[in-house]
Design a protein around this motif. Sequence first.
Motif, PDB file in Angstrom:
ATOM      1  N   SER A  50     138.395 -42.607   7.753  1.00  0.00           N
ATOM      2  CA  SER A  50     138.872 -41.835   6.601  1.00  0.00           C
ATOM      3  C   SER A  50     138.934 -42.716   5.356  1.00  0.00           C
ATOM      4  CB  SER A  50     140.258 -41.258   6.893  1.00  0.00           C
ATOM      5  OG  SER A  50     141.216 -42.295   6.954  1.00  0.00           O
ATOM      6  N   GLY A  51     138.821 -42.094   4.227  1.00  0.00           N
ATOM      7  CA  GLY A  51     138.929 -42.818   2.970  1.00  0.00           C
ATOM      8  C   GLY A  51     137.623 -43.381   2.461  1.00  0.00           C
ATOM      9  N   ALA A  52     136.517 -43.068   3.120  1.00  0.00           N
ATOM     10  CA  ALA A  52     135.218 -43.550   2.639  1.00  0.00           C
ATOM     11  C   ALA A  52     134.868 -42.904   1.294  1.00  0.00           C
ATOM     12  CB  ALA A  52     134.129 -43.260   3.664  1.00  0.00           C
ATOM     13  N   ILE A  55     140.227 -39.772  -1.321  1.00  0.00           N
ATOM     14  CA  ILE A  55     141.289 -39.679  -0.327  1.00  0.00           C
ATOM     15  C   ILE A  55     142.119 -38.434  -0.604  1.00  0.00           C
ATOM     16  CG2 ILE A  55     143.325 -40.806   0.636  1.00  0.00           C
ATOM     17  CD1 ILE A  55     142.033 -43.472  -0.292  1.00  0.00           C
ATOM     18  N   ALA A  56     142.100 -37.498   0.339  1.00  0.00           N
ATOM     19  CA  ALA A  56     142.863 -36.262   0.212  1.00  0.00           C
ATOM     20  C   ALA A  56     144.183 -36.415   0.964  1.00  0.00           C
ATOM     21  CB  ALA A  56     142.073 -35.088   0.772  1.00  0.00           C
ATOM     22  N   LEU A  57     145.282 -36.197   0.272  1.00  0.00           N
ATOM     23  CA  LEU A  57     146.593 -36.341   0.887  1.00  0.00           C
ATOM     24  C   LEU A  57     146.773 -35.371   2.058  1.00  0.00           C
ATOM     25  CD1 LEU A  57     149.161 -37.982   0.781  1.00  0.00           C
ATOM     26  CD2 LEU A  57     150.087 -36.337  -0.862  1.00  0.00           C
ATOM     27  N   ASP A  58     146.220 -34.159   1.943  1.00  0.00           N
ATOM     28  CA  ASP A  58     146.320 -33.198   3.047  1.00  0.00           C
ATOM     29  C   ASP A  58     145.646 -33.737   4.316  1.00  0.00           C
ATOM     30  OD1 ASP A  58     147.707 -31.416   1.488  1.00  0.00           O
ATOM     31  OD2 ASP A  58     145.988 -30.125   1.082  1.00  0.00           O
ATOM     32  N   MET A  60     145.201 -36.932   5.041  1.00  0.00           N
ATOM     33  CA  MET A  60     146.024 -38.042   5.531  1.00  0.00           C
ATOM     34  C   MET A  60     147.244 -37.506   6.284  1.00  0.00           C
ATOM     35  SD  MET A  60     144.433 -40.796   4.751  1.00  0.00           S
ATOM     36  CE  MET A  60     142.880 -39.922   4.851  1.00  0.00           C
ATOM     37  N   THR A  61     147.831 -36.428   5.781  1.00  0.00           N
ATOM     38  CA  THR A  61     148.997 -35.829   6.437  1.00  0.00           C
ATOM     39  C   THR A  61     148.627 -35.313   7.823  1.00  0.00           C
ATOM     40  OG1 THR A  61     149.955 -35.216   4.305  1.00  0.00           O
ATOM     41  CG2 THR A  61     150.764 -34.025   6.230  1.00  0.00           C
ATOM     42  N   THR A  62     147.497 -34.629   7.912  1.00  0.00           N
ATOM     43  CA  THR A  62     147.041 -34.095   9.199  1.00  0.00           C
ATOM     44  C   THR A  62     146.757 -35.222  10.187  1.00  0.00           C
ATOM     45  OG1 THR A  62     146.115 -32.155   8.127  1.00  0.00           O
ATOM     46  CG2 THR A  62     145.275 -32.677  10.319  1.00  0.00           C
ATOM     47  N   LEU A  63     146.052 -36.245   9.731  1.00  0.00           N
ATOM     48  CA  LEU A  63     145.746 -37.384  10.607  1.00  0.00           C
ATOM     49  C   LEU A  63     147.025 -38.088  11.049  1.00  0.00           C
ATOM     50  CD1 LEU A  63     142.602 -38.873   8.837  1.00  0.00           C
ATOM     51  CD2 LEU A  63     142.691 -37.948  11.162  1.00  0.00           C
ATOM     52  N   ALA A  64     147.958 -38.284  10.125  1.00  0.00           N
ATOM     53  CA  ALA A  64     149.208 -38.965  10.460  1.00  0.00           C
ATOM     54  C   ALA A  64     149.976 -38.189  11.521  1.00  0.00           C
ATOM     55  CB  ALA A  64     150.069 -39.149   9.207  1.00  0.00           C
ATOM     56  N   GLU A  65     150.054 -36.886  11.380  1.00  0.00           N
ATOM     57  CA  GLU A  65     150.782 -36.074  12.358  1.00  0.00           C
ATOM     58  C   GLU A  65     150.102 -36.096  13.725  1.00  0.00           C
ATOM     59  OE1 GLU A  65     153.798 -35.076  11.900  1.00  0.00           O
ATOM     60  OE2 GLU A  65     153.665 -35.765   9.842  1.00  0.00           O
ATOM     61  N   THR A  66     148.786 -36.058  13.738  1.00  0.00           N
ATOM     62  CA  THR A  66     148.059 -36.117  15.007  1.00  0.00           C
ATOM     63  C   THR A  66     148.265 -37.476  15.671  1.00  0.00           C
ATOM     64  OG1 THR A  66     146.417 -34.576  14.136  1.00  0.00           O
ATOM     65  CG2 THR A  66     145.797 -35.834  16.091  1.00  0.00           C
ATOM     66  N   LEU A  67     148.145 -38.539  14.889  1.00  0.00           N
ATOM     67  CA  LEU A  67     148.361 -39.879  15.434  1.00  0.00           C
ATOM     68  C   LEU A  67     149.791 -40.049  15.935  1.00  0.00           C
ATOM     69  CD1 LEU A  67     146.359 -41.867  12.755  1.00  0.00           C
ATOM     70  CD2 LEU A  67     145.835 -41.802  15.212  1.00  0.00           C
ATOM     71  N   ALA A 111     153.623 -41.771   2.903  1.00  0.00           N
ATOM     72  CA  ALA A 111     153.704 -42.008   1.458  1.00  0.00           C
ATOM     73  C   ALA A 111     153.159 -40.803   0.698  1.00  0.00           C
ATOM     74  CB  ALA A 111     152.920 -43.266   1.097  1.00  0.00           C
ATOM     75  N   SER A 112     153.668 -40.611  -0.502  1.00  0.00           N
ATOM     76  CA  SER A 112     153.250 -39.453  -1.301  1.00  0.00           C
ATOM     77  C   SER A 112     151.993 -39.724  -2.122  1.00  0.00           C
ATOM     78  CB  SER A 112     154.392 -39.021  -2.228  1.00  0.00           C
ATOM     79  OG  SER A 112     154.759 -40.093  -3.083  1.00  0.00           O
ATOM     80  N   ARG A 113     151.606 -40.970  -2.255  1.00  0.00           N
ATOM     81  CA  ARG A 113     150.390 -41.308  -2.999  1.00  0.00           C
ATOM     82  C   ARG A 113     149.224 -41.469  -2.020  1.00  0.00           C
ATOM     83  NH1 ARG A 113     151.809 -45.204  -7.988  1.00  0.00           N
ATOM     84  NH2 ARG A 113     153.126 -43.679  -9.049  1.00  0.00           N
ATOM     85  N   PRO A 114     148.066 -40.931  -2.373  1.00  0.00           N
ATOM     86  CA  PRO A 114     146.931 -40.937  -1.434  1.00  0.00           C
ATOM     87  C   PRO A 114     146.538 -42.314  -0.897  1.00  0.00           C
ATOM     88  CG  PRO A 114     146.485 -39.442  -3.236  1.00  0.00           C
ATOM     89  CD  PRO A 114     147.749 -40.176  -3.586  1.00  0.00           C
ATOM     90  N   LEU A 115     146.450 -43.322  -1.748  1.00  0.00           N
ATOM     91  CA  LEU A 115     146.034 -44.640  -1.273  1.00  0.00           C
ATOM     92  C   LEU A 115     147.068 -45.234  -0.317  1.00  0.00           C
ATOM     93  CD1 LEU A 115     143.967 -46.886  -1.215  1.00  0.00           C
ATOM     94  CD2 LEU A 115     145.054 -47.844  -3.266  1.00  0.00           C
ATOM     95  N   SER A 116     148.338 -45.110  -0.650  1.00  0.00           N
ATOM     96  CA  SER A 116     149.398 -45.608   0.228  1.00  0.00           C
ATOM     97  C   SER A 116     149.388 -44.855   1.552  1.00  0.00           C
ATOM     98  CB  SER A 116     150.761 -45.461  -0.443  1.00  0.00           C
ATOM     99  OG  SER A 116     150.818 -46.250  -1.608  1.00  0.00           O
ATOM    100  N   ALA A 117     149.181 -43.543   1.498  1.00  0.00           N
ATOM    101  CA  ALA A 117     149.109 -42.735   2.722  1.00  0.00           C
ATOM    102  C   ALA A 117     147.917 -43.175   3.573  1.00  0.00           C
ATOM    103  CB  ALA A 117     149.002 -41.253   2.375  1.00  0.00           C
TER     104      ALA A 117
END
Length: 141
Positions: A50-52, A55-58, A60-67, A111-117
């Motif tokens: 991801s992030g190539a 970066i979409a925060l949505d 990142m949120t989905t990936l974070a929850e799955t992980l 995080a609320s910012r895309p890069l930090s997320a």
Amino acid sequence: MTADHAELAPASGQGKDTGRARMATVAEADNALPVDAETISETVRKALRSGAGPIALDTMTTLAETLRGHIALLLIEAREATSQLGGGTLEAHRAVARLDSIEQQFRRPLASRPLSAHVQVHQLARDCQWLLARYTAEARS
């Protein structure tokens, strides 16, 4: 939810990354089937790729929850295996320290910012990868 799973319940999140969603993920892990190494590996690969582009925060949120769901399941297995090592060994100490670090990262709101997320999702993916490697090594022995 069992007592083991209750202690994995992270603090409430901010924005779209809610504590309630993470609690649901942990609850799902409580009722989960045996570890599906292929699905977990695919999620890790997807997160690390991801992030190539933008970066979409949505995403990142989905990936974070799955992980987090995978980590919740694997962390319990890893803690049980680590408890069998014997508390006074260097191996046990290192394993407990690593598991504590993973749990701390697991509990952090996204995080609320895309890069930090994005950085956070990569860390969750690496933690999940480490847990899966440990789980599969234990399963083989």
